[in-house]
Motif scaffolding. Structure first.
Motif, PDB file in Angstrom:
ATOM      1  N   PHE A  30       0.823  -1.207   0.000  1.00 16.64           N
ATOM      2  CA  PHE A  30       0.000   0.000   0.000  1.00 16.64           C
ATOM      3  C   PHE A  30       0.864   1.267   0.000  1.00 16.64           C
ATOM      4  N   THR A  31       1.964   1.241   0.723  1.00 14.96           N
ATOM      5  CA  THR A  31       2.822   2.421   0.826  1.00 14.96           C
ATOM      6  C   THR A  31       3.970   2.396  -0.178  1.00 14.96           C
ATOM      7  N   GLY A  32       4.047   1.363  -0.988  1.00 10.05           N
ATOM      8  CA  GLY A  32       5.154   1.260  -1.940  1.00 10.05           C
ATOM      9  C   GLY A  32       6.489   1.097  -1.241  1.00 10.05           C
ATOM     10  N   HIS A  33       6.482   0.398  -0.122  1.00 10.99           N
ATOM     11  CA  HIS A  33       7.672   0.181   0.714  1.00 10.99           C
ATOM     12  C   HIS A  33       8.205   1.480   1.319  1.00 10.99           C
ATOM     13  N   LEU A  34       7.377   2.505   1.383  1.00  8.25           N
ATOM     14  CA  LEU A  34       7.805   3.749   2.020  1.00  8.25           C
ATOM     15  C   LEU A  34       7.241   3.871   3.439  1.00  8.25           C
ATOM     16  N   ASN A  35       6.923   2.734   4.038  1.00  8.49           N
ATOM     17  CA  ASN A  35       6.453   2.724   5.418  1.00  8.49           C
ATOM     18  C   ASN A  35       7.630   2.784   6.399  1.00  8.49           C
ATOM     19  N   PHE A  36       8.828   2.947   5.873  1.00 12.61           N
ATOM     20  CA  PHE A  36      10.030   3.071   6.705  1.00 12.61           C
ATOM     21  C   PHE A  36      10.623   4.462   6.521  1.00 12.61           C
ATOM     22  N   GLN A  37       9.890   5.495   6.924  1.00 14.76           N
ATOM     23  CA  GLN A  37      10.332   6.868   6.741  1.00 14.76           C
ATOM     24  C   GLN A  37      11.549   7.215   7.590  1.00 14.76           C
ATOM     25  N   ILE A  38      11.670   6.604   8.749  1.00 13.95           N
ATOM     26  CA  ILE A  38      12.822   6.874   9.600  1.00 13.95           C
ATOM     27  C   ILE A  38      14.078   6.287   8.967  1.00 13.95           C
ATOM     28  N   ASP A  39      13.958   5.120   8.384  1.00 17.51           N
ATOM     29  CA  ASP A  39      15.097   4.396   7.826  1.00 17.51           C
ATOM     30  C   ASP A  39      15.311   4.699   6.351  1.00 17.51           C
ATOM     31  N   LEU A  40      14.896   5.871   5.909  1.00 15.98           N
ATOM     32  CA  LEU A  40      14.946   6.207   4.491  1.00 15.98           C
ATOM     33  C   LEU A  40      16.353   6.634   4.084  1.00 15.98           C
ATOM     34  N   PHE A  41      16.998   5.795   3.306  1.00 16.12           N
ATOM     35  CA  PHE A  41      18.321   6.089   2.764  1.00 16.12           C
ATOM     36  C   PHE A  41      18.185   6.195   1.251  1.00 16.12           C
ATOM     37  N   PRO A  42      18.558   7.335   0.661  1.00 14.17           N
ATOM     38  CA  PRO A  42      18.285   7.593  -0.754  1.00 14.17           C
ATOM     39  C   PRO A  42      18.840   6.559  -1.726  1.00 14.17           C
ATOM     40  N   MET A  43      19.967   5.975  -1.438  1.00  9.90           N
ATOM     41  CA  MET A  43      20.585   5.040  -2.387  1.00  9.90           C
ATOM     42  C   MET A  43      20.141   3.588  -2.166  1.00  9.90           C
ATOM     43  N   MET A  44      19.384   3.336  -1.120  1.00 12.84           N
ATOM     44  CA  MET A  44      18.961   1.965  -0.823  1.00 12.84           C
ATOM     45  C   MET A  44      17.609   1.684  -1.469  1.00 12.84           C
ATOM     46  N   PRO A  45      17.475   0.551  -2.152  1.00 11.10           N
ATOM     47  CA  PRO A  45      16.169   0.199  -2.721  1.00 11.10           C
ATOM     48  C   PRO A  45      15.113   0.116  -1.621  1.00 11.10           C
ATOM     49  N   ARG A  46      13.930   0.650  -1.904  1.00 10.94           N
ATOM     50  CA  ARG A  46      12.868   0.728  -0.887  1.00 10.94           C
ATOM     51  C   ARG A  46      12.527  -0.622  -0.277  1.00 10.94           C
ATOM     52  N   HIS A  47      12.546  -1.681  -1.083  1.00 13.45           N
ATOM     53  CA  HIS A  47      12.151  -2.992  -0.562  1.00 13.45           C
ATOM     54  C   HIS A  47      13.185  -3.578   0.409  1.00 13.45           C
ATOM     55  N   ASN A  48      14.329  -2.918   0.587  1.00 10.37           N
ATOM     56  CA  ASN A  48      15.339  -3.374   1.546  1.00 10.37           C
ATOM     57  C   ASN A  48      15.408  -2.520   2.810  1.00 10.37           C
ATOM     58  N   LEU A  49      14.589  -1.494   2.896  1.00 14.92           N
ATOM     59  CA  LEU A  49      14.676  -0.583   4.042  1.00 14.92           C
ATOM     60  C   LEU A  49      14.458  -1.296   5.371  1.00 14.92           C
ATOM     61  N   TYR A  50      13.577  -2.282   5.399  1.00 15.85           N
ATOM     62  CA  TYR A  50      13.305  -2.980   6.660  1.00 15.85           C
ATOM     63  C   TYR A  50      14.540  -3.689   7.203  1.00 15.85           C
ATOM     64  N   LYS A  51      15.491  -4.003   6.327  1.00 17.04           N
ATOM     65  CA  LYS A  51      16.690  -4.748   6.742  1.00 17.04           C
ATOM     66  C   LYS A  51      17.608  -3.923   7.644  1.00 17.04           C
ATOM     67  N   ILE A  52      17.549  -2.614   7.547  1.00 19.74           N
ATOM     68  CA  ILE A  52      18.418  -1.779   8.383  1.00 19.74           C
ATOM     69  C   ILE A  52      17.702  -1.228   9.608  1.00 19.74           C
ATOM     70  N   GLN A  53      16.430  -1.570   9.753  1.00 22.06           N
ATOM     71  CA  GLN A  53      15.632  -1.027  10.856  1.00 22.06           C
ATOM     72  C   GLN A  53      16.276  -1.290  12.218  1.00 22.06           C
ATOM     73  N   SER A  54      16.746  -2.488  12.449  1.00 19.34           N
ATOM     74  CA  SER A  54      17.324  -2.802  13.764  1.00 19.34           C
ATOM     75  C   SER A  54      18.579  -1.972  14.041  1.00 19.34           C
ATOM     76  N   TYR A  55      19.374  -1.674  13.018  1.00 19.48           N
ATOM     77  CA  TYR A  55      20.569  -0.844  13.200  1.00 19.48           C
ATOM     78  C   TYR A  55      20.200   0.600  13.533  1.00 19.48           C
ATOM     79  N   VAL A  56      19.185   1.110  12.841  1.00 17.82           N
ATOM     80  CA  VAL A  56      18.744   2.484  13.098  1.00 17.82           C
ATOM     81  C   VAL A  56      18.118   2.577  14.489  1.00 17.82           C
ATOM     82  N   GLN A  57      17.319   1.586  14.867  1.00 19.81           N
ATOM     83  CA  GLN A  57      16.724   1.576  16.205  1.00 19.81           C
ATOM     84  C   GLN A  57      17.804   1.548  17.278  1.00 19.81           C
TER      85      GLN A  57
END
Length: 94
Positions: free
Chosen positions: A23-50
């Motif tokens: 629904f969000t086009g994988h943009l449900n990770f606004q905190i973990d938004l890195f411009p060069m990272m593909p959107r579908h991989n954003l969840y993978k860095i969530q634990s590091y950002v947290q």
């Protein structure tokens, strides 16, 4: 670091689920938004950002999709009310 704190106060993540991702086009990770990272991989860095947020005592917010929509609508209502009051004051003063 001030920019990071301001960014995290102004945004949140939405819970990960197949529907939310689609629904969000994988943009449900606004905190973990890195411009060069593909959107579908954003969840993978969530634990590091947290972990980084926790280390620096910064609030990391994750909400359900419905709660995020309610917060958006309430924010828009408040902004609209402020704009309307300002506009009416301007019209009355002219």
């Amino acid at each position: 670091m001030a920019w990071v704190r301001m960014h995290l106060k102004a945004t949140c993540n939405i819970n990960k689920s197949n529907f939310n991702d689609w629904f969000t086009g994988h943009l449900n990770f606004q905190i973990d938004l890195f411009p060069m990272m593909p959107r579908h991989n954003l969840y993978k860095i969530q634990s590091y950002v947290q972990a980084s947020c926790q280390k620096h005592d910064i609030n990391y917010v994750i909400k359900p999709l419905f709660k995020a929509f309610i917060d958006i609508f309430l924010s828009l209502e408040l902004s609209g009310r402020v704009w309307r009051e300002t506009y009416l004051e301007f019209v009355e003063s002219t």
